[in-house]
Design a protein around this motif. Sequence first.
Motif, mmCIF file in Angstrom:
data_model
loop_
_atom_site.group_PDB
_atom_site.id
_atom_site.type_symbol
_atom_site.label_atom_id
_atom_site.label_comp_id
_atom_site.label_asym_id
_atom_site.label_seq_id
_atom_site.Cartn_x
_atom_site.Cartn_y
_atom_site.Cartn_z
ATOM 1 N N LYS A 63 2.901 5.064 -3.556
ATOM 2 C CA LYS A 63 2.837 3.969 -4.515
ATOM 3 C C LYS A 63 3.517 4.314 -5.836
ATOM 4 N N ILE A 64 3.425 5.559 -6.265
ATOM 5 C CA ILE A 64 4.031 5.936 -7.543
ATOM 6 C C ILE A 64 5.548 5.791 -7.476
ATOM 7 N N LYS A 65 6.159 6.243 -6.391
ATOM 8 C CA LYS A 65 7.607 6.102 -6.240
ATOM 9 C C LYS A 65 8.004 4.634 -6.160
ATOM 10 N N THR A 66 7.227 3.844 -5.436
ATOM 11 C CA THR A 66 7.543 2.419 -5.291
ATOM 12 C C THR A 66 7.402 1.686 -6.627
ATOM 13 N N GLU A 67 6.372 2.015 -7.396
ATOM 14 C CA GLU A 67 6.212 1.418 -8.731
ATOM 15 C C GLU A 67 7.466 1.650 -9.563
ATOM 16 N N THR A 68 7.950 2.876 -9.519
ATOM 17 C CA THR A 68 9.111 3.238 -10.324
ATOM 18 C C THR A 68 10.346 2.474 -9.877
ATOM 19 N N GLN A 69 10.529 2.355 -8.565
ATOM 20 C CA GLN A 69 11.704 1.649 -8.048
ATOM 21 C C GLN A 69 11.739 0.204 -8.523
ATOM 22 N N PHE A 70 10.623 -0.490 -8.432
ATOM 23 C CA PHE A 70 10.614 -1.893 -8.832
ATOM 24 C C PHE A 70 10.608 -2.053 -10.350
ATOM 25 N N ALA A 71 9.908 -1.181 -11.056
ATOM 26 C CA ALA A 71 9.913 -1.262 -12.520
ATOM 27 C C ALA A 71 11.319 -1.029 -13.059
ATOM 28 N N ARG A 72 12.067 -0.149 -12.422
ATOM 29 C CA ARG A 72 13.461 0.112 -12.833
ATOM 30 C C ARG A 72 14.295 -1.173 -12.748
ATOM 31 N N THR A 122 2.092 -6.270 -13.597
ATOM 32 C CA THR A 122 0.713 -6.039 -13.173
ATOM 33 C C THR A 122 0.732 -5.456 -11.770
ATOM 34 N N LEU A 123 0.084 -4.303 -11.589
ATOM 35 C CA LEU A 123 0.031 -3.651 -10.284
ATOM 36 C C LEU A 123 -1.217 -4.114 -9.543
ATOM 37 N N VAL A 124 -1.012 -4.577 -8.305
ATOM 38 C CA VAL A 124 -2.085 -5.187 -7.525
ATOM 39 C C VAL A 124 -2.218 -4.465 -6.195
ATOM 40 N N LYS A 125 -3.447 -4.359 -5.714
ATOM 41 C CA LYS A 125 -3.681 -3.768 -4.396
ATOM 42 C C LYS A 125 -4.594 -4.678 -3.583
ATOM 43 N N ILE A 126 -4.596 -4.440 -2.278
ATOM 44 C CA ILE A 126 -5.514 -5.144 -1.390
ATOM 45 C C ILE A 126 -6.941 -4.747 -1.765
ATOM 46 N N THR A 127 -7.824 -5.724 -1.857
ATOM 47 C CA THR A 127 -9.203 -5.461 -2.255
ATOM 48 C C THR A 127 -9.887 -4.524 -1.254
ATOM 49 N N ASN A 128 -10.521 -3.498 -1.776
ATOM 50 C CA ASN A 128 -11.312 -2.532 -0.987
ATOM 51 C C ASN A 128 -10.484 -1.676 -0.034
ATOM 52 N N HIS A 129 -9.159 -1.799 -0.069
ATOM 53 C CA HIS A 129 -8.326 -0.938 0.776
ATOM 54 C C HIS A 129 -8.111 0.392 0.065
ATOM 55 N N VAL A 130 -8.393 1.485 0.755
ATOM 56 C CA VAL A 130 -8.284 2.811 0.156
ATOM 57 C C VAL A 130 -6.914 3.400 0.462
ATOM 58 N N ALA A 131 -6.153 3.708 -0.590
ATOM 59 C CA ALA A 131 -4.829 4.315 -0.421
ATOM 60 C C ALA A 131 -4.993 5.784 -0.064
ATOM 61 N N ARG A 132 -4.366 6.202 1.034
ATOM 62 C CA ARG A 132 -4.527 7.587 1.506
ATOM 63 C C ARG A 132 -3.500 8.537 0.919
#
Length: 306
Positions: free
Chosen positions: A47-56, A68-78
């Motif tokens: 997610k950190i790399k993807t955030e950077t790609q789109f923010a760029r 605004t960064l959004v995630k699926i509710t209650n989904h745990v990122a591994r």
Amino acid sequence: MPIKIPNDLPARTTLEAEGVMVMREAEAVRQDIRPLKIALLNLMPNKIKTETQFARLLGATPLQVELTLVKITNHVARNTPSDHMISFYRDWEDVQSEKFDGFIATGAPVETLPFEQVTYWDELRRIFDWTQTHVHASFNICWGAQAAVHHFHGMPKYDLPQKAFGVYRHRNLEPASPYLRGFSDDFSIPVSRWTEVHRDDIPPASGIKVLMESDEAGLCLLDDPAHRSLHMFNHIEYDSGSLAEEYFRDRNADAPIALPRNYFPHDDPTRQPENRWRSHAHLLFGNWINQLYQTTPFDLADVGRK
């Protein structure tokens, strides 16, 4: 104007080092301007790399953008530290009462599963429906695009005999489209997927236009005006080394993976790949943001109203 992101988001350091203008909250409030509010539903593992790609890409426009960064509710990122998710991400259920000028749904490592077997499929369908009343325009990427056209138009996805993997030449099919303003007739885009959608499955009455297509890799970009959406089936947002990282990751794990096509100079994986898509990535996102700015209501409360 620069992009406004949280002060401590790791992407900030990377973007500032690249010369991308990044705005702090105190600077943003001094400007008498309404920023474009864009939400990123990040379904990618890193997610950190993807955030950077789109923010760029979002930060390279002359308009002020609030991400605004959004995630699926209650989904745990591994694959992302929990403190990062807690600090910077909001559950979709917590933002569903808000309205946004733009919404981006990324790809996800679930493309070989039937849509209905994805654990968050029901929530994603609610999110797609929500975009029709709370978002002015959407931009769906890779699996996110396949999921969107399946949800809205019933279009299936098809397994490929081997992974479409590499940098493929694409054709500009609609030069007059505002999204392709300034595009070359022929350009390259990274592709990394095990599935595809077919042109023949586009419903005739859907109003969908095919904007980009590759003779080798198939459909790339669809304009879906009925749902105010772009659907991009490939990864124009990728960094120069993204395909190399995928290749070496899978090779080291003894997973079946071929050398990405048209990527490493002389097909030599010891050599640094050259980025041949960066300018078109900036151009596409710049055109999309310009369309947002030109067409979105001044008052966010009016977004989604007929």
